[in-house]
Design an enzyme around this catalytic site. Structure first.
Site, short mmCIF file in Angstrom:
data_model
loop_
_atom_site.label_atom_id
_atom_site.label_comp_id
_atom_site.label_asym_id
_atom_site.label_seq_id
_atom_site.Cartn_x
_atom_site.Cartn_y
_atom_site.Cartn_z
N TYR A 35 -4.74 2.59 0.59
CA TYR A 35 -3.66 1.71 0.16
C TYR A 35 -4.20 0.33 -0.20
O TYR A 35 -3.85 -0.24 -1.24
CB TYR A 35 -2.61 1.60 1.27
CG TYR A 35 -1.52 0.59 1.03
CD1 TYR A 35 -0.56 0.79 0.04
CD2 TYR A 35 -1.45 -0.58 1.79
CE1 TYR A 35 0.44 -0.13 -0.19
CE2 TYR A 35 -0.45 -1.52 1.56
CZ TYR A 35 0.49 -1.29 0.58
OH TYR A 35 1.47 -2.21 0.35
N GLU A 57 9.58 -2.38 2.66
CA GLU A 57 9.30 -3.56 3.48
C GLU A 57 10.41 -3.77 4.50
O GLU A 57 10.14 -4.16 5.65
CB GLU A 57 9.15 -4.80 2.60
CG GLU A 57 7.91 -4.81 1.71
CD GLU A 57 6.60 -4.95 2.45
OE1 GLU A 57 6.62 -5.22 3.67
OE2 GLU A 57 5.54 -4.77 1.82
N TRP A 65 2.80 -0.85 9.30
CA TRP A 65 2.85 -0.43 7.91
C TRP A 65 2.32 0.99 7.75
O TRP A 65 2.78 1.73 6.89
CB TRP A 65 2.08 -1.41 7.03
CG TRP A 65 2.17 -1.07 5.59
CD1 TRP A 65 1.15 -0.68 4.76
CD2 TRP A 65 3.35 -1.04 4.77
NE1 TRP A 65 1.63 -0.43 3.50
CE2 TRP A 65 2.98 -0.64 3.48
CE3 TRP A 65 4.70 -1.32 5.02
CZ2 TRP A 65 3.90 -0.51 2.43
CZ3 TRP A 65 5.61 -1.19 3.98
CH2 TRP A 65 5.21 -0.78 2.71
#
Length: 206
Positions: A35, A57, A65
């Protein structure tokens, strides 16, 4: 820590087996590393892409995350590929369907916010659109952090963006969440000085 990585002695960067410097958060887990190398901080300027990032988000708030990344395929399936037009049509039956889906984050407020934000995204087309609004809050200068401690958690611009989105009917768009969005989509470049990704987005060339 991955034994194939070696800490640098003077910074928060880690040199991987491939010789590339990355921040500690992206140095060991393969999903986070990929990522970081391919997505984080690269410009996202299309409506659907920004709506997806805005949604993810919001779901990430209070969580790691990497949890969101692992569930991203399931999120995309559950939320119709994050097509704002389709999600804007979700009703109470869809909310209950999503709340019963163990493959996503089952938080009612966040689920409802994703639907609310889809409707707000569609409505915003009459006044320039989501991409124009978000990118209009690009700062005059980007941070240049040398350590994780120097990476901001919010900014004057993310605070103004948060207020602008709220006025347009968006939810779960606080200044910290909006700063994370700005980092993720290239509006600011918070790659640490010395990272192999610093300046790579084309938005903020070194």
């Amino acid at each position: 820590m991955d034994t194939t990585a070696m800490d640098t002695t003077a910074s928060d960067l880690v040199i991987g087996a491939d010789g590339l410097a990355r921040p500690r958060w992206a140095a060991t887990d393969p999903l986070l590393r990929d990522y970081y190398d391919t997505e984080w901080g690269m410009p996202v300027r299309d409506e659907a892409g920004l709506y997806e990032r805005l949604s993810l988000e919001a779901f990430q708030a209070g969580l790691s995350w990497v949890t969101i990344l692992r569930k991203r395929p399931a999120f995309r399936a559950a939320f119709a590929g994050f097509d704002p037009d389709r999600v804007a049509e979700f009703d109470d039956v869809d909310v209950e369907r999503l709340m019963g889906d163990p493959s996503i984050i089952r938080n009612r407020r966040k689920v409802q916010a994703a639907i609310t934000n889809a409707r707000a995204t569609v409505a915003l087309r009459a006044d320039g659109g989501l991409a124009e609004l978000i990118w209009s809050h690009r700062p005059a200068r980007t941070p240049a952090p040398r350590s994780a401690a120097e990476v901001p958690s919010s900014s004057a611009e993310s605070t103004v963006l948060s207020k602008a989105l709220r006025r347009r009917g968006f939810a779960f768009v606080g200044p910290v969440t909006m700063y994370a969005l700005m980092e993720a989509v290239g509006i600011v470049d918070d790659h640490l000085i010395g990272s192999h990704r610093r300046g790579s987005s084309g938005v903020w060339p070194e």
